[in-house]
Structure formats: structure tokens, C-alpha cells
Design an enzyme around this catalytic site. Structure first.
Site, PDB file in Angstrom:
ATOM      1  N   GLU A 430       8.121 -41.722 -20.613  1.00  0.00           N
ATOM      2  CA  GLU A 430       6.929 -40.893 -20.415  1.00  0.00           C
ATOM      3  C   GLU A 430       6.526 -40.106 -21.659  1.00  0.00           C
ATOM      4  O   GLU A 430       6.529 -38.876 -21.663  1.00  0.00           O
ATOM      5  CB  GLU A 430       7.140 -39.967 -19.209  1.00  0.00           C
ATOM      6  CG  GLU A 430       7.294 -40.792 -17.947  1.00  0.00           C
ATOM      7  CD  GLU A 430       7.494 -39.987 -16.685  1.00  0.00           C
ATOM      8  OE1 GLU A 430       8.165 -38.949 -16.725  1.00  0.00           O
ATOM      9  OE2 GLU A 430       6.990 -40.414 -15.637  1.00  0.00           O
ATOM     10  N   GLU A 506      11.633 -47.462 -12.444  1.00  0.00           N
ATOM     11  CA  GLU A 506      11.801 -46.466 -11.374  1.00  0.00           C
ATOM     12  C   GLU A 506      11.015 -46.954 -10.158  1.00  0.00           C
ATOM     13  O   GLU A 506       9.897 -47.441 -10.281  1.00  0.00           O
ATOM     14  CB  GLU A 506      11.272 -45.093 -11.804  1.00  0.00           C
ATOM     15  CG  GLU A 506      12.067 -44.495 -12.948  1.00  0.00           C
ATOM     16  CD  GLU A 506      11.536 -43.136 -13.425  1.00  0.00           C
ATOM     17  OE1 GLU A 506      10.933 -42.399 -12.625  1.00  0.00           O
ATOM     18  OE2 GLU A 506      11.710 -42.846 -14.622  1.00  0.00           O
TER      19      GLU A 506
HETATM   20  C1  GAL Z   1       9.202 -40.178 -13.122  1.00  0.00           C
HETATM   21  C2  GAL Z   1      10.064 -39.728 -14.285  1.00  0.00           C
HETATM   22  C3  GAL Z   1      11.399 -39.234 -13.830  1.00  0.00           C
HETATM   23  C4  GAL Z   1      11.232 -38.277 -12.692  1.00  0.00           C
HETATM   24  C5  GAL Z   1      10.481 -38.929 -11.578  1.00  0.00           C
HETATM   25  C6  GAL Z   1      10.193 -37.995 -10.434  1.00  0.00           C
HETATM   26  O1  GAL Z   1       7.876 -40.184 -13.468  1.00  0.00           O
HETATM   27  O2  GAL Z   1      10.247 -40.747 -15.207  1.00  0.00           O
HETATM   28  O3  GAL Z   1      12.034 -38.626 -14.895  1.00  0.00           O
HETATM   29  O4  GAL Z   1      10.521 -37.185 -13.130  1.00  0.00           O
HETATM   30  O5  GAL Z   1       9.231 -39.344 -12.036  1.00  0.00           O
HETATM   31  O6  GAL Z   1      11.317 -37.534  -9.820  1.00  0.00           O
HETATM   32 MG    MG Z   2       8.831 -36.943 -16.742  1.00  0.00          MG
END
Ligand code: GAL
Ligand code: MG
Length: 990
Positions: A430, A506
Site C-alpha cells: 500500500e 489479502e
Molecule cells: C489492508 C492492509 C492491511 C490491513 C488490512 C485491514 O488494506 O494491507 O495491512 O490494514 O487492509 O485490516
Molecule cells: Mg495499510
């Protein structure tokens, strides 16, 4: 007094020696790769003198009073400064490279005793210091470094003398690197990883890089490049197999060596075979492990050793509620063990290099790793209102930051380049894309051409994007986060203009009660060759353990430290609680990632091997059981499962002819071998199939003594042989159940539309509250009583209303009380059109607390929902009511049981059975009310209601993962506008 390196983008490291591979050298007589009991290592962990300054301006070396602090640790875990939990927003004003003048600072001091200075060189290593550190020995400045989660190494030979030396380290909370370390985590500072001095000979092997190739004739080449500072040092290289049997031995003064291995045993996460390599020089030995494996992308498919692999991953932080960023090897091993036991085969080290030994453990136990650089600049997008992704460019596409970003990438790759587990290098998280990342990507490829470059944040300003010229060429795999199933399948995996493999770095945000739908994401992983896998966000809940209250651990999260800004409980989004107790979401993941799938078609069962390298015979056998109404009627074992990876075979099972009742077959996949992390005999996964040939007939006893009915002004009283019930005319429900003096209900049964919002309801709940679901009242119309066969029927039309709103539901209700005491409730429900979907619809009974034992036939044993029941199966279960509450740290809806058919609550004297002739239902039973769960912020504050709170729902909406993912899929929402709900309530004395 400190030079202003910490606010200077051109000064990242002062007097550090170049980055190199992580290894621990040792002396010839006592070969080791450990930091303890090793003559080459002076481990400096332990108590150090410590002085904390609230701001760096106050810093001075001139002090007389010190505190003591353990190294490694975070100073916030020891009472200094305060924790802060912030996700996207920076903890400081955005003004790079400057950081606040009120910059907390810690001075660490200890003595190091040196001997044999003349014959050795001494290297001081820090494996992790947040955020930057200045090093002094005997009052002389040695050097400076930053990048919290990477190693810095200083040659201190010229600063020390034999005997005692004073070592001082000044650590600042913030530096310009803070702008690149905006990871979503609890923000903590200090020396949080090992510190040690390596005692090395005058000439030594400084660095090496090992690559492995496999050729078609089944030989492998281990290609070694070495850096001995061009000293032409004589190096003896020994390669041995896993039993330490020597395969090859050679001596060279050159810096390149190739070793051929015939019939190599290859490394995979499923079979993590390691060779040993040692580099012997005159006075030193370096020993390391080698995994022979290849990584390739062919036709958009990610391959290891030429075979397609699927990454069943999780995101992991070094994060513990009692030690902060300090990750002991025992703790890491325990994490890996839990992961293995739950079928996880891959880890993304979000969002920084984890402790170096983690990778050695991943080599050893078998995990694929996305190794991520210590880079996140998420807060750039929130530097102005409204948040805007174009603002990423302020760092990502700003040449002033190139060195800093490339430095972080180099530190990553150089440290971990010899770890076979590392399949992907990740450029960070990010931070958007631009010149800095283009350089970083190029630099990775120069350093290592054997791995895949990953970077999710392919984000450039809209105007740039519109040109369509940026192809993100340095990135080898296209990555994404939190897509909906349909977008994932159609627009991401199915994008015809992209030929790189797809991955989800993710997905399935595991916050609170959830995530839903894991199995459907897994279906897509298996369905598409170009979709190589997905990593659940995330492994653990991040919290700080601050004490105990009411017999529970007090876990604190964002906002509990009085900080600004903070992001509340968003840090508690893991698959395990802070103490590593699995959340039910982890159990879901385990079965979604089970090693084999079983299919049932035309009366035949087939088993499909979902592993990539292992024949099922080598890992599991099946135990199967057929149960009828919860009783075992047939069972067996299938040991011979000669099924190659990705292949399917029929299972030899002859089913008896079965009829009547609820018949289910369940297959448990049992591990055969004892492995270091998984015991033989463990259940690796299961499948269940419904073999029932007819709908089960529920009991509804009607026969009993005559009923006496008194139709009063406010109540209708119904007396039978052994019971007295009362129907409350305003509540539109029964409000009193008395079984010969045992009063088991003394509050009106309520019509209930609400649930304590889960974390994943954080967006939907706004509409629910606006629509008044949490504040409903019944309004009853003309109530009539009539006689029916063996009983009486109360016909009560009613509305569900809320102040200032139009009626939410119109209900035709009929309450039939039979002579036996059994009650049938039939509700014909019409929900208003223009309102949100319902979290649930059902009846709530505040039963006497003594009814504290529960047995049920439904999905269990743990909580489950329409979109979260992959880890549960249908059976008859039994439990004490308090144990049916799932104790989320942030209280919320929990403990529901999807697709249930029978519930029985018992006390010493009485029991209440619930069933339904026409529909299955969801139910929860809990000592806590919905209001209590909805209003309390921490589990240790929950107070029991003094009742057994039973909710029987026509339907309960799914849980999803909307806290940071797609909206709940429409099919899991209770959005029916017209439905009929029927339930029997059968109270009896025992
Ligand atoms: C994503 C990010 C993670 C965490 C997650 C929300 O966008 O990469 O680090 O923030 O969202 O829990
Ligand atoms: Mg983040």
C-alpha cells in the site's frame, strides 16, 4: 547533539557494512548456526541500562540515574511512552522528511567485554530497531541506521579495546523512515530483536548466494557465488544430505562453485527436504541449509519444481500481546505449528521482513513465503481530505525517495536470499507505484533472478492511468485484496488483457465473527490455473495484554491508550486470539484448505487429491461413519488411497439400504505420519453428506389432560394437567411458563429482528439502526381464542413497530397450546418493502438460568452461519450453555447454529425442547443478552443476564467479511419479504 540523519533522505546508513545473507558463523571446534553456545557470537540480549526522554531535544549522555529495560523489547511494553494503534493515517503530521520535535527517544547502555582484539574482527548486529538508531562505543560515534525490521551491521573493531567497553544506542521513535513504515499495526519502539557481536577472523567469507537448478536428467546444480572481499580465501565447501552424509566436498579460492547433485530430493512445502552446506575457512565455519527447488511462471501458472502449486496462505505479523514485536523462536514455532495443523502452506510476512529465523523454520517445516520489504506509505493518501490515491505519488513517484525505498528492498533480498521457502519478493504494501518502485523492482532482479516479484499496489494517479502506458513491468504476478467473488472470477482472474499469474495477497478479512465464504474462494483457487492462491488477512489479533478482570484477560486495542488518531478494534482481525486460541474462522480455513475433497455422485463416492506433490497414501487415511439421528449405524476405514496429486479415485464403500430419519455420512481425513508439527492421528479435514431419503418427522405430542382457559383483560391463562401458561395480549406472546411450581419463563417471548452487530456488520448496521431493528415493539390487534383438536389456538395478528417509523412487519400469529403442554407457534410474516435486509428474524426466550444444559441437532459443534459452516457438520451435540458463547474480545453476535432441527435445554427438573415440523432454523443460546453484547466494548466487561437467553431464528443472515471486504453476498441476507416460520416449544418436567 545527534546529527540530523533521522530527517535526511540522503542519509540512511552511516558506517554500516554492506547488506549480506543472514547466517551465524561459528568456530571449527563447535559448529553451529545458533546465537547461543557459539564462540563466534556474543549475544547482547538481557537487561540494559535505559533512559527515556519524552523528546529528543532533552536527550543527553550526561546522566546519573538509569532505569533498566530488557533487550529485546518495545519500550511501550515497559511503561514508557504509550501505545498507538493507527491503520492508514500517519501517527505524525505529514511533513517529510521531518518528524515531530516531540520525538520520544531512548538511550540504551551496557558493557561489552572484549578479548583477543588483536586476532579478530568484531561486528555489531541489530536485527530490529524501531525506528532508527545511533551507535556509540566508548563515547565515540560508530554509526547510524534505520529500517526497523532489517538488520544493520557495524564493524566495531576500531572502536573497542580488550576488557570492558561501553556500548550506547540511541533510538528515536520517529525518523524519515516512519513515512515508509505506516503498516497497520500497534506502533511501538525500541530494540525489539536480537543484538549481538560476531567475533570473526581477520579474513572470512563475507557473503554467499545459493541458487539451485534442476535438469531433466534428474540432476540438480547447487550454484554458489561467494564474496570473500577479494581475499582469495581458501574455502572448503561441503554439501551433505539431511542425515549429514557428505555428497560433495570441494576446496576453492574462487568465488564461484557449482555442485552437482544426482537424484536430488527436492524441497517443497509438502516435503521440506533440506541439505546441509558448510563453508570452512581457516578459523571459521558457516553452516546453512539448502533446499533444492525451482520457481517458474509458465503460461500464467506458478510452478515449483515444474509443478503447479496453490498457496493456501495467511498474513503474519511479529505481534504478541505480552511482548509486542518480540517474537521468540518458541512463539514463532508455535504459530507455524498451528498453521500447519490448519492446512496453511504459505505465509506473507506482512508488511516487513519478519525475524530472520522465521524463514529458516519455514524451510524446515515447509511453508512458501511471500517475503515483504519494510515499506508501507499508506498514510500519503490521507494527508489531505478527502483521501485520494493520487497522493501516493508524493512518495512512490518522487525521486527523492528512490534511495530509501531501494535500500529497504536491498536489505530484504540480501538478508533472505538463501532461504528456499521464499518464493516471492514483495516490494512492500500500500504505497502506490512510481519511479521508486520501478527502481526497486529492477534492483531485485539484479540481485536475484530466481524469484517472483510481487507488489499489490499497482496504483498510479488517475491521469497517468488514463494514458494506459504504465505496464508495471517489474512486477511478475498481479495481486489484489478483498474482492467479491464475482469480481474476482470475472474481472480479475478472467481479465483477458493480463497474462501474469493472479494472487490475492489479502482476502477474507478475519475480523471478529467471520470470515464467510472461504470455501467459495477456495473453489476459485482450484478452478483456475492462473490463480495461484490467496492469503487470509490475517494471522493474529493485535492487542496489548494489560491485566485480568472478571477472570478474563484484559486485551486493549486502539483508543484504549488515549491516543489520536486511532482505529479502534480494527487491529483485532486475526484467525487466532492474542493467546493463539483459534477463532472459529481458523477452523473454517482448515477445512476449506483440506488436503482432499470427496464427491458424492450417483450413489458413489470419489476422493480428489488437492495437494500438489504428495500421494494421499503418504499422508492420510479415511475414517467414515454413518449416523442415523445422531447414532452410529455403520463405520469403517479406508487405508488404500493411492491417489496422485490433483487426481481423483472412487472410494470402495458399500452403503446399506437406509431409511428413516436423519442419515449422514462423515469422512474424517486422518494423518498417518508423525511430522514435527502435526501428530499422527490428527484430523486434517472432513466432509459430510446427507444421505437421508425423507424429511425427518418431528415429535409434537398433543395428548394430555383437559385445558382450562381464562381469557382475561390483559392475559389469557391456560392451565393443563402439569402446567400453567400465560399469553400476554400486548406482547402478543407467552410470558409465563410454570411447570408445577417450576417457573421456567417469566418474561414475554419477543419477536426479534436484531443481532449484536459483528465487526463485519459495521457498515450494514447503520441501516439496521436507522430502520429501527434494534428498538422494536409489538402492536397487537384483535385476539381470538378457539378450540382445536387436543388444544386451543390463540390467533393474534400483530405488527412490529418502531418509534417514528412505519410498521416493519405485519404478522399473523397463531399460538396453539396442546393438552400435552406443547406449544406450536406459527408466524406468517410480511416485511416492509423499503427497508434493509434483516440480520435475523426470530423469537427470543429469556428462560430460567437453571436451564443451562443444551443438546441440539444441527450444525456444530461450534458457531456456524449460512456462509460459515465449512468447519461444522450436522450431528447431535451437547454443551453447557456458557460454553456456547464465543468470547470475542470486542463483543458481538456469536454462537449461532445454522440449519438446526432440534434444541433441548435442561435443568435438574425441567426441560424445554424446540423443534419445527416445517422448517429448519438457526438458534443461539447464551448467558448474555443482545443488548449486552451490542453495548460492551470489551469481553471482560460483559455481565451475565441471569437468564438463559434462547434465540430461535427463522433465519440468521450470514457474517461475510465486510469489515474490509465485499458486502455480504445477497444470497446470505435475510431479505425475504413474505415467509412463514413455525416452531414448537415443548416444556416438560423431567
Ligand atoms: C489492508 C492492509 C492491511 C490491513 C488490512 C485491514 O488494506 O494491507 O495491512 O490494514 O487492509 O485490516
Ligand atoms: Mg495499510
Amino acid at each position: 547533539m545527534l546529527r540530523n540523519y533521522y530527517q535526511d533522505l540522503n542519509v540512511l546508513n552511516v558506517n554500516t557494512i554492506p547488506n549480506r545473507a543472514y547466517y551465524i558463523p561459528s568456530k571449527p571446534g563447535n559448529i553451529s548456526d545458533q546465537k547461543t553456545n557459539n564462540d563466534s557470537v556474543m549475544l547482547l540480549n538481557g537487561d540494559w541500562k535505559f533512559k527515556f526522554y519524552k523528546k529528543v531535544q532533552d536527550f543527553t549522555f550526561d546522566i546519573d540515574q538509569y532505569d533498566t529495560i530488557p533487550v529485546p523489547s518495545n519500550w511501550q511494553m515497559h511503561g514508557y511512552d504509550a501505545h498507538q494503534y493507527t491503520n492508514v493515517r500517519y501517527p505524525i503530521p505529514y511533513n517529510p522528511p521531518y518528524v515531530p520535535k516531540e520525538n520520544p527517544c531512548g538511550l540504551y547502555e551496557r558493557t561489552i567485554s572484549i578479548k583477543d582484539k588483536e586476532s579478530n574482527r568484531f561486528f555489531l548486529n541489530f536485527e530490529g530497531v524501531d525506528s532508527c538508531h545511533y551507535v556509540y562505543i566508548n563515547d565515540q560515534f560508530v554509526g547510524y541506521s534505520q529500517v526497523s525490521h532489517s538488520t544493520s551491521e557495524f564493524d566495531i573493531t576500531n572502536f573497542i579495546q580488550n576488557g570492558d567497553n561501553k556500548l550506547q544506542v540511541v533510538v528515536l521513535k520517529w525518523c524519515d523512515g516512519t513515512y515508509l513504515e505506516d503498516q497497520d499495526k500497534l506502533r511501538m519502539s525500541g530494540i525489539f530483536r536480537d543484538v549481538y557481536v560476531l567475533v570473526r577472523p581477520k579474513e572470512f567469507l563475507f557473503d554467499y548466494q545459493i541458487k539451485t537448478n534442476i535438469t531433466s536428467d534428474n540432476t540438480a546444480t547447487v550454484c554458489i557465488t561467494m564474496n570473500d572481499h577479494e581475499t582469495k580465501l581458501q574455502k572448503k565447501i561441503i554439501l551433505a544430505d539431511t542425515n549429514h552424509t557428505i555428497i560433495s566436498e570441494l576446496s576453492t579460492s574462487e568465488c564461484k562453485a557449482d555442485i552437482i547433485v544426482n537424484n536430488p530430493i527436492l524441497w517443497t512445502a509438502e516435503s521440506p527436504y533440506l541439505y546441509y552446506i558448510t563453508f570452512e575457512t581457516e578459523n571459521e565455519v558457516i553452516t546453512d541449509t539448502v533446499g533444492i527447488r525451482t520457481i517458474a511462471i509458465e503460461n500464467s501458472i506458478v510452478k515449483v519444481n515444474g509443478k503447479q502449486v496453490k498457496f493456501k496462505g495467511v498474513n503474519r505479523h511479529d505481534s504478541y500481546c505480552d511482548t509486542g514485536y518480540v517474537a521468540s523462536l518458541e512463539r514463532i514455532t508455535a504459530d507455524l505449528k498451528l498453521m500447519k495443523q490448519h492446512n496453511i502452506n504459505a505465509i506473507r510476512t506482512s508488511h516487513y521482513p519478519n525475524r530472520p529465523e522465521l524463514y529458516k523454520l519455514c524451510d524446515q517445516y515447509g511453508f512458501y513465503v511471500i517475503d515483504e520489504a519494510d515499506i508501507e506509505a499508506h498514510g500519503t493518501i490521507t494527508m489531505a481530505n478527502p483521501a485520494n490515491h493520487d497522493l501516493y505519488a508524493d512518495i512512490a513517484n518522487n525521486p527523492k525517495w528512490t534511495n530509501a525505498i531501494v535500500d529497504r528492498i536491498e536489505k530484504l533480498v540480501q538478508r533472505d536470499k538463501n532461504r528456499p521457502c521464499v518464493i516471492f519478493w514483495s516490494l512492500g504494501n500500500e504505497s502506490g507505484y512510481g519511479c521508486c518502485f520501478r527502481e526497486a523492482g529492477k534492483r531485485v532482479k539484479e540481485m536475484d533472478d530466481t524469484r517472483i516479484v510481487h507488489y499489490e499496489s499497482m496504483v498510479i494517479p488517475e491521469a497517468e492511468k488514463a494514458k494506459g502506458t504504465e505496464k508495471f513491468e517489474v512486477i511478475d504476478v498481479v495481486s489484489h485484496m478483498y474482492p467479491s467473488l464475482s469480481w474476482l472470477e470475472n474481472d480479475f482472474i478472467g481479465n483477458p488483457n493480463e497474462n501474469r499469474p493472479r494472487i490475492l495477497c489479502e482476502f477474507a478479512h478475519a475480523m471478529g465473527n467471520g470470515p464467510g465464504d472461504l470455501n467459495r474462494y477456495y473453489d476459485l483457487i482450484y478452478k483456475y490455473d492462473n490463480f495461484c492462491g490467496a492469503f487470509v488477512w490475517e494471522w493474529c489479533d493485535h492487542t496489548v495484554l494489560v491485566g485480568e478482570k472478571n477472570g478474563k484477560s484484559m486485551y486493549h486495542y486502539g483508543g484504549d491508550f488515549g491516543e489520536f488518531p486511532h482505529d479502534g478494534n480494527f487491529c483485532m482481525d486475526g484467525l487466532v486470539y492474542p493467546d493463539r486460541k483459534p477463532h472459529t474462522g481458523l477452523l473454517e480455513l482448515k477445512n476449506a484448505a483440506r488436503p482432499a475433497h470427496i464427491h458424492y455422485k450417483n450413489g458413489k463416492f470419489q476422493i480428489e487429491n488437492k495437494l500438489d506433490f504428495t500421494n494421499l497414501n503418504d499422508i492420510l487415511y479415511l475414517q467414515w461413519t454413518i449416523k442415523q439421528n445422531g447414532n452410529v449405524i455403520q463405520s469403517g476405514e479406508i487405508r488404500a488411497l493411492d491417489v496422485n496429486p490433483h487426481e481423483t479415485t472412487e472410494l470402495p464403500i458399500e452403503l446399506q439400504q437406509l431409511s428413516g430419519g436423519r442419515v449422514y455420512i462423515k469422512f474424517d481425513m486422518i494423518s498417518i505420519n508423525e511430522t514435527p508439527l502435526v501428530e499422527a492421528g490428527s484430523v486434517l479435514g472432513f466432509e459430510q453428506f446427507d444421505l437421508s431419503t425423507e424429511e425427518y418427522q418431528q415429535d409434537l405430542p398433543t395428548i394430555g389432560g383437559k385445558l382450562f382457559v381464562d381469557d382475561g383483560k390483559t392475559h389469557i391463562t391456560i392451565k393443563g394437567e402439569s402446567f400453567t401458561y400465560r399469553f400476554n395480549k400486548d406482547a402478543g406472546s407467552i410470558d409465563y411458563i410454570d411447570l408445577l411450581g417450576n417457573i421456567i419463563l417469566n418474561k414475554s417471548i419477543e419477536f426479534n429482528l436484531y443481532r449484536a452487530p459483528t465487526d463485519n456488520d459495521m457498515y450494514s448496521k447503520k441501516a439496521w439502526i436507522e430502520d429501527g431493528f434494534n428498538r422494536t415493539n409489538p402492536y397487537t390487534y384483535d385476539i381470538t381464542v378457539s378450540e382445536v383438536e387436543n388444544g386451543i389456538a390463540i390467533h393474534c395478528p400483530l405488527s412490529i413497530q418502531a418509534v417514528y417509523l412505519a410498521n416493519l412487519c405485519e404478522i399473523e400469529s397463531v399460538w396453539t397450546v396442546y393438552n400435552s403442554g406443547a406449544i406450536n407457534v406459527t408466524l406468517d410474516v410480511k416485511a416492509r418493502d423499503n427497508m434493509s435486509y434483516l440480520p435475523r428474524f426470530g423469537l427470543q426466550l429469556m428462560l430460567d438460568e437453571s436451564l443451562s444444559n443444551c443438546s441440539f441437532f444441527g450444525y456444530g459443534p461450534h458457531e456456524c452461519y449460512v456462509d460459515k459452516h465449512t468447519s461444522t457438520y450436522k450431528d447431535m451435540f451437547q454443551s453447557a450453555v456458557p460454553n456456547m458463547h464465543e468470547d470475542y474480545i470486542f463483543p458481538q453476535e456469536n454462537g449461532s447454529h445454522y440449519d438446526s432441527e432440534y434444541v433441548c435445554l435442561t435443568s435438574d427438573k425441567a426441560k424445554v425442547e424446540i423443534n419445527s415440523c416445517n422448517n429448519h432454523f438457526s438458534f443461539n443460546v447464551s448467558p448474555y443478552t443482545i443488548e449486552e453484547l451490542a453495548n460492551k466494548t470489551h469481553n471482560y466487561l460483559l455481565e451475565k443476564s441471569g437468564y438463559t437467553v434462547l434465540n430461535i431464528d427463522y433465519k440468521m443472515s450470514g457474517v461475510g467479511s465486510n469489515s474490509c471486504g465485499p458486502e455480504l453476498e445477497p444470497e446470505y441476507r435475510l431479505s425475504e419479504k413474505k415467509f412463514k416460520f413455525e416452531v414448537n416449544i415443548i416444556p416438560t418436567l423431567k
